[in-house]
Scaffold this active site. Sequence first.
Site, short mmCIF file in Angstrom:
data_model
loop_
_atom_site.label_atom_id
_atom_site.label_comp_id
_atom_site.label_asym_id
_atom_site.label_seq_id
_atom_site.Cartn_x
_atom_site.Cartn_y
_atom_site.Cartn_z
N THR A 88 0.86 -1.10 0.18
CA THR A 88 -0.11 0.13 0.17
C THR A 88 0.83 1.13 -0.04
O THR A 88 1.58 1.40 1.09
CB THR A 88 -0.91 0.17 1.10
OG1 THR A 88 -1.63 -1.11 1.28
CG2 THR A 88 -1.87 1.14 1.36
N LYS A 164 -6.95 0.96 -3.26
CA LYS A 164 -6.57 0.39 -2.25
C LYS A 164 -6.64 1.40 -0.90
O LYS A 164 -7.20 0.85 0.04
CB LYS A 164 -5.16 -0.22 -2.32
CG LYS A 164 -4.48 -1.01 -1.03
CD LYS A 164 -5.37 -1.94 -0.56
CE LYS A 164 -5.26 -2.34 0.94
NZ LYS A 164 -3.64 -2.82 1.08
N LYS A 232 -0.58 4.98 8.87
CA LYS A 232 0.12 5.41 7.73
C LYS A 232 -0.80 5.39 6.54
O LYS A 232 -0.79 6.18 5.60
CB LYS A 232 1.26 4.35 7.15
CG LYS A 232 1.95 4.51 6.10
CD LYS A 232 1.52 3.62 4.97
CE LYS A 232 1.79 2.24 5.18
NZ LYS A 232 1.26 1.59 4.02
#
Length: 283
Positions: A88, A164, A232
Amino acid sequence: MEIGFIGLGAMGQAMARNLAAAGHAVKAWNRSGGSVEGVTMVGAPEDVVRGDAVLTMLSDDNAIRSVVLEPGLLNKAKPGLVHVVSSTISVAFAQELVQAHRAAGVGYVSAPVLGRPDVAARGELNVLTGGDPAAVAAVRPALEVIGGRIWDMGPEAPTANAAKIACNMMITMAIEAMAEAVVLTEANGLARDRFFELILGTLFGGRAYQTYSANISEGNYQPGFKAVLGLKDLRLAKEAAAEARRVLPMLDAVHRRMAETVDAGMGERDWSSMAEFTLNAGK
């Protein structure tokens, strides 16, 4: 296929093991060493870019930059190699990777995955692909091993990364929604198990609600996906929103709550521990 692999965390180990078990010749390099059944471990990252494809499952933009871009790894790749990034990463960095691979003459596919380590172990990840259709087709045999389904997000690689990031953002929203709903229902005498039975059987039966309602009900926050990584990913979503010049109030709220969760010392627990923070706030 001859497949290289970089990054053997919980997800990467499962993916590499499945590729080897499916009959592919897999060579892997990991910054912290280790071993995986059926996989040949090598001593340097350049040793994994001599085959047909290389998959990287590293933690973030900086890890990929330090392992792939800064050492000039792309310039050491075998002609015809396709690099698949399943991490990611930010949309901006995906755009940078497209340009770097084009300059080096290396194929590039963004293929972030949806699923936790147990799903990866079963080879049932949802794989979101973005990139040149010929490059995606070339690595499809590998993707079919790690994924239960491959979702085509289009010919531009960063589109898969945006999808995503959006999915992970929505999962955190579901976690926070369930926690806030439990605050209201428990305050009025309804046990959370009964409430979750209601919502799963009526309005909210999706996988995210099924998985994380169980965590909340049991108070089990053993990490499948750590809160610090969730934070994150929410930061990446905020960066993408800023680049689009849009304000997303729910994103701001869950980012703040996840930051509070990490600051409270729960960063190494599952990201659904954000719910526990909400449930106990103000008590």
